[in-house]
Design a protein around this motif. Structure first.
Motif, PDB file in Angstrom:
ATOM      1  N   LEU A 121      -6.867  29.925 -13.816  1.00 39.30           N
ATOM      2  CA  LEU A 121      -6.151  28.735 -14.302  1.00 39.30           C
ATOM      3  C   LEU A 121      -6.506  27.549 -13.423  1.00 39.30           C
ATOM      4  O   LEU A 121      -6.472  27.640 -12.189  1.00 39.30           O
ATOM      5  N   THR A 122      -6.839  26.438 -14.058  1.00 39.86           N
ATOM      6  CA  THR A 122      -7.217  25.218 -13.343  1.00 39.86           C
ATOM      7  C   THR A 122      -6.303  24.077 -13.761  1.00 39.86           C
ATOM      8  O   THR A 122      -6.122  23.825 -14.962  1.00 39.86           O
ATOM      9  N   GLY A 123      -5.727  23.398 -12.772  1.00 43.83           N
ATOM     10  CA  GLY A 123      -4.826  22.288 -13.060  1.00 43.83           C
ATOM     11  C   GLY A 123      -4.220  21.756 -11.774  1.00 43.83           C
ATOM     12  O   GLY A 123      -4.603  22.160 -10.670  1.00 43.83           O
ATOM     13  N   PRO A 124      -3.233  20.848 -11.868  1.00 40.58           N
ATOM     14  CA  PRO A 124      -2.571  20.312 -10.670  1.00 40.58           C
ATOM     15  C   PRO A 124      -1.904  21.433  -9.860  1.00 40.58           C
ATOM     16  O   PRO A 124      -1.342  22.373 -10.424  1.00 40.58           O
ATOM     17  N   GLN A 125      -1.941  21.301  -8.545  1.00 41.04           N
ATOM     18  CA  GLN A 125      -1.443  22.371  -7.684  1.00 41.04           C
ATOM     19  C   GLN A 125       0.037  22.662  -7.905  1.00 41.04           C
ATOM     20  O   GLN A 125       0.448  23.821  -7.980  1.00 41.04           O
ATOM     21  N   ASP A 126       0.843  21.626  -8.029  1.00 46.88           N
ATOM     22  CA  ASP A 126       2.277  21.835  -8.238  1.00 46.88           C
ATOM     23  C   ASP A 126       2.538  22.610  -9.520  1.00 46.88           C
ATOM     24  O   ASP A 126       3.417  23.487  -9.571  1.00 46.88           O
ATOM     25  N   ARG A 127       1.786  22.281 -10.577  1.00 48.69           N
ATOM     26  CA  ARG A 127       1.960  22.970 -11.852  1.00 48.69           C
ATOM     27  C   ARG A 127       1.541  24.435 -11.736  1.00 48.69           C
ATOM     28  O   ARG A 127       2.223  25.330 -12.262  1.00 48.69           O
ATOM     29  N   LEU A 128       0.462  24.695 -11.038  1.00 47.31           N
ATOM     30  CA  LEU A 128      -0.011  26.070 -10.889  1.00 47.31           C
ATOM     31  C   LEU A 128       0.962  26.900 -10.057  1.00 47.31           C
ATOM     32  O   LEU A 128       1.154  28.088 -10.319  1.00 47.31           O
ATOM     33  N   ARG A 129       1.568  26.292  -9.045  1.00 48.40           N
ATOM     34  CA  ARG A 129       2.566  27.019  -8.248  1.00 48.40           C
ATOM     35  C   ARG A 129       3.778  27.393  -9.108  1.00 48.40           C
ATOM     36  O   ARG A 129       4.343  28.474  -8.982  1.00 48.40           O
ATOM     37  N   GLN A 130       4.145  26.483 -10.011  1.00 52.78           N
ATOM     38  CA  GLN A 130       5.247  26.776 -10.925  1.00 52.78           C
ATOM     39  C   GLN A 130       4.879  27.947 -11.838  1.00 52.78           C
ATOM     40  O   GLN A 130       5.689  28.864 -12.052  1.00 52.78           O
ATOM     41  N   ILE A 131       3.643  27.915 -12.362  1.00 57.25           N
ATOM     42  CA  ILE A 131       3.179  28.993 -13.248  1.00 57.25           C
ATOM     43  C   ILE A 131       3.127  30.320 -12.501  1.00 57.25           C
ATOM     44  O   ILE A 131       3.523  31.364 -13.032  1.00 57.25           O
ATOM     45  N   ALA A 132       2.645  30.290 -11.253  1.00 59.34           N
ATOM     46  CA  ALA A 132       2.569  31.519 -10.457  1.00 59.34           C
ATOM     47  C   ALA A 132       3.947  32.144 -10.292  1.00 59.34           C
ATOM     48  O   ALA A 132       4.101  33.377 -10.381  1.00 59.34           O
ATOM     49  N   GLY A 133       4.964  31.308 -10.066  1.00 60.69           N
ATOM     50  CA  GLY A 133       6.316  31.826  -9.932  1.00 60.69           C
ATOM     51  C   GLY A 133       6.834  32.416 -11.227  1.00 60.69           C
ATOM     52  O   GLY A 133       7.494  33.462 -11.235  1.00 60.69           O
TER      53      GLY A 133
END
Length: 274
Positions: free
Chosen positions: A14-26
């Protein structure tokens, strides 16, 4: 009956803004994979790996991720048993961009880098298509035949290697963007060869055909010395293959005359078939 599991590995990048990816990871922890199977490739790239995971639902799972997170780019890759014929897919903006399966026609190891497995030290050849070419270039940028130029070859512009059964003679593309490479896969023990034309830097080709030893030496005369050596070295194997072929044919005819349901009818008993 015993059931043997086939190792399956599925990877979503997954590629995108870091904050968004951290949310997705959670949100995806223990849903897509365990937290220890998530890794940050860089600040904007999150990789989720599933071992022996989703199998045939690879595309369905990717569609679900894309529907849930249309604001990130998602690349998927799935392979069975150590990268054998991997499948690739990409989703962008909630839509499937490409889906492609790499079906290898021929693969052979090159001694270029012993520290790498796949890609890096092997040459694979497959039917080229626009989706698959894009998938290889994007997902496996290191899978490139051009560095093989450094290997010494039997003739100018050609490289050579063998896996003990087949000998590969490869004339690399004239430039990284060209599709004019040629691969000759010679089976000296069988006296046959496969000719692949219009090979690109990733091993994709436009067409192939099985040809005779004489056809290859006539078309690529610079290969005559090395092919002659291969031919002579396996003369005993070819003689044995011819003898086995005759024996199998006689046995098949005998089984037919006696009305026995032999297994020979179910399989190709011709050892000259490549």
């Amino acid at each position: 009956m015993l059931s043997v599991a086939t190792p399956v590995t599925t990877v979503f990048t997954l590629t995108g803004p870091q904050d968004r990816l951290r949310q997705i990871a959670g949100e995806r922890a223990y849903r897509t994979c365990a937290p220890d199977q998530m890794a940050w490739e860089n600040d904007t790239t999150l990789v989720m790996t599933l071992e022996n995971g989703i199998g045939t639902s690879f595309l369905r799972h990717g569609d679900g991720l894309s529907d849930d997170y249309p604001d990130v780019s998602i690349r998927g890759m799935e392979y069975f048993d150590c990268f054998d014929d991997p499948g690739f897919a990409k989703w962008q903006g909630g839509q499937l961009v490409y889906e492609a399966d790499l079906i290898t026609v021929f693969g052979i190891l090159f001694p270029t880098d012993a520290s790498k497995d796949w890609p890096g030290c092997s040459a694979s050849f497959w039917h080229r298509s626009p989706p698959l070419s894009a998938a290889i270039a994007e997902n496996c940028p290191d899978f490139d035949l051009m560095p093989l130029r450094k290997l010494a070859g039997p003739a100018p512009g050609w490289v050579q290697t063998s896996n003990g059964f087949a000998t590969l003679l490869l004339r690399l593309p004239s430039s990284p963007d060209a599709q004019d490479g040629v691969a000759v896969i010679f089976y000296p023990g069988l006296g046959r060869a496969t000719l692949l034309k219009n090979v690109d830097r990733f091993g994709g080709f436009a067409r192939y055909r099985r040809v005779s030893y004489g056809r290859i030496t006539g078309q690529y005369q610079e290969l005559r010395p090395v092919l002659r050596d291969c031919w002579k070295a396996d003369e005993k194997k070819r003689r044995k293959a011819r003898q086995e072929r005759k024996i199998l044919k006689r046995k098949t005819k005998k089984e037919t005359r006696e009305g026995k349901a032999g297994l020979f009818h179910l399989f190709d008993t011709d050892p000259w078939v490549v």
